[in-house]
Enzyme design. Structure first.
Site, PDB file in Angstrom:
ATOM      1  N   CYS A 128      -6.483 -27.706   6.684  1.00 30.45           N
ATOM      2  CA  CYS A 128      -5.577 -26.934   7.339  1.00 30.45           C
ATOM      3  C   CYS A 128      -4.511 -27.671   8.015  1.00 30.45           C
ATOM      4  CB  CYS A 128      -5.933 -25.535   7.716  1.00 30.45           C
ATOM      5  SG  CYS A 128      -6.527 -25.878   9.585  1.00 30.45           S
TER       6      CYS A 128
ATOM      7  N   ASP B  57       0.824  -1.115  -0.080  1.00 27.66           N
ATOM      8  CA  ASP B  57       0.176   0.198   0.044  1.00 27.66           C
ATOM      9  C   ASP B  57       0.806   1.239  -0.192  1.00 27.66           C
ATOM     10  OD1 ASP B  57       1.098   0.466   2.532  1.00 27.66           O
ATOM     11  OD2 ASP B  57      -0.698  -0.126   3.405  1.00 27.66           O
TER      12      ASP B  57
ATOM     13  N   CYS C 120      -6.299 -27.923  11.625  1.00 31.42           N
ATOM     14  CA  CYS C 120      -7.384 -28.866  11.718  1.00 31.42           C
ATOM     15  C   CYS C 120      -6.769 -30.324  11.581  1.00 31.42           C
ATOM     16  CB  CYS C 120      -8.446 -28.636  10.945  1.00 31.42           C
ATOM     17  SG  CYS C 120      -9.349 -26.810  11.019  1.00 31.42           S
TER      18      CYS C 120
END
Lengths: 334, 334
Positions: A273, A60, A276
């Site tokens: 993931c 940014d 998990c």
């Protein structure tokens, strides 16, 4: 885009980040400018080397952080003077310096310096920030000297449709590589945000990427895609993850709750993931309870994967022409 | 063995840990007993599931932490009463409960409860702790009820060779699966420690594993292997890593130093760890400077890999019959 504020997605290694499915990451010019500084980033081989990330990076312009984080901001038609939130040092940023800094940091996509109006700004103040944003974008394009980088302009204008359309049209005339919508998700209602996005995308060219900055919750992202947005960045997956807040398809889970002490299931049963696959909610609750840093890391990883799965699903539904129908049924406000 | 105090090697995922070359890890019974408690570990599927580690795990008996971390310790011939360092709750541990707790936690190797004499203890006090340690070991063996777990005894006796030998001989009569040397690396001189180790290993059976607890620096490990030790656990790679202290073959590097601000090289040029493959000293210095948790994680990973490489090299040199010659040349005290 996961957010790698000062050169790292907090606590996440590049290998772990790749495993979440992330292709492109964001870094904040403001934070890198303060520490370690542009000279140091350049000496260390540029942003890709610093972050050990060989995929695309977007920086940014620093504008948003200057207006939200720094002290004693003085803004005029040329640029903005601010004090570092770390040591109070005075720093001056204008279109030319913001562009030069990003040219030197070496991301793949860089952003024009823009002015964000304070929330609750009146129409006259908004108009002033829009005019500055347009003039600064023109100067950024002029100053841009690294042909390997794409330069995106940022549309401002609060939730005023006339100002948004005006800002977008003026920026389009200058012909940028992509267009972002800034100054949203700063306290306005969800409906106002989405209406503003829809008003703006209506005039943006279809063949250029459209990027909604700093958004957002799953429900915001789904609605914004419907309103024509392609790209997002957001700290929610990582910031919430560090605070034991896990995103799931059935709404959020707060892993510090006692309800999870003996909970043997993963955050989401069908999530692929590494959190998990390996850890139960009970273990994660234990890690947060004892201040073990693996807790924040693992839930960040789950949330990043949750967002990547959401975006992959959206892309798939769009390809199959089923997105409109599906999105109408989504109520997950987490 | 990397140390996974309360169910995690701080900040390190099981995948990352495996990549360092670690085969077996240690967890602290004392910490797990305090939080989340044995019932919870059992309900969550045992220690392997909690830690997401499918390799071997060793749990200590809790004795060392009871004497070093907890408050208001009352010890008698039966056992020890102490206050949790977290909430002050009174807890009673004896040979039977320490064994039952470890049986239920479910590690692959468990340790007998022992009594560590305070540093500077006189001969009479030392003798008392040795006698208790022997009697407690006998009771632990009697109480041990999980045939899938190996049970190791711990030799105590300060730096007194007569007491060490006596303790070792009595424990050997009881026939354990392995023998540890405890109560060292608590402030005594390196030479005293190594002499004590050598005195003790002389009487330990050659065919059983010998484990020096809580040691140590590379120089300590090399000397202890020479004195007949097979196994070690130590927090130095991770604790020092979290404090920006990196081990290298040429001595330690302190990554917070300004000297590293623009240092483009890795911690060690020929190290194959994910930290050295991806990140420069300058980037690591930046991460520590801004409090980014990736700093502690990456340097922990490097240090764990450094220790694994050291142990692999020692094993290789022993096989080639070159260890004695090599070890005589090692001066790295880091």
């Amino acid at each position: 885009m996961p957010v790698g504020t000062a050169g790292a997605v907090k606590g996440i290694s590049p290998e772990q980040l790749k495993e979440t499915g992330a292709d492109i990451i964001l870094a904040n010019t403001y934070h890198l400018l303060i520490r370690p500084g542009v000279d140091v980033v350049e000496t260390l081989g540029g942003l890709h080397k610093l972050m050990a990330w060989d995929g695309p990076i977007l920086t940014d312009s620093g504008g948003y952080q200057v207006f939200s984080l720094s002290g004693l901001t003085k803004v005029n038609d040329d640029g903005v003077e601010f004090s570092s939130h770390v040591d109070g040092a005075k720093i001056y940023l204008n279109a030319e310096t913001a562009t030069e800094i990003q040219n030197r940091l070496g991301a793949d996509i860089i952003m024009c310096l823009d002015e964000c109006a304070p929330s609750g700004a009146g129409t006259e103040q908004l108009r002033k920030t829009v005019e500055r944003t347009i003039r600064w974008a023109e100067r950024c394009k002029e100053a841009h000297s690294n042909s390997k980088q794409m330069l995106f302009a940022i549309v401002q204008g609060g939730i005023n449709p006339e100002l948004r359309t005006h800002c977008a049209c003026e920026l389009i005339k200058l012909d940028f590589d992509g267009y972002a919508i800034g100054g949203l998700s700063v306290g306005e209602e969800h409906e106002d945000m989405i209406q503003t996005v829809a008003d703006t995308t209506q005039v943006l060219p279809k063949e250029k990427p459209r990027y909604l900055m700093g958004v957002g919750r799953p429900i915001d992202i789904i609605a914004a895609v419907k309103a024509g947005i392609d790209m997002f960045d957001c700290v929610l997956p990582t910031r919430n993850g560090r605070n034991a807040y896990a995103f799931t398809e059935n709404g959020p889970i707060r892993l510090r709750n006692n309800a999870h002490i003996t909970d043997t299931g993963p955050i989401e049963a069908d999530c692929d993931c590494s959190c998990c696959r390996n850890f139960s909610r009970g273990t994660l609750r234990h890690f947060f309870n004892i201040g073990e840093m693996l807790g924040p890391i693992l839930v960040s990883l789950h949330n990043l994967r949750f967002y990547q799965r959401l975006m992959a699903k959206i892309r798939e539904l769009i390809e199959k022409n089923e997105f409109a129908e599906w999105s109408a049924e989504q109520k997950n406000g987490c």
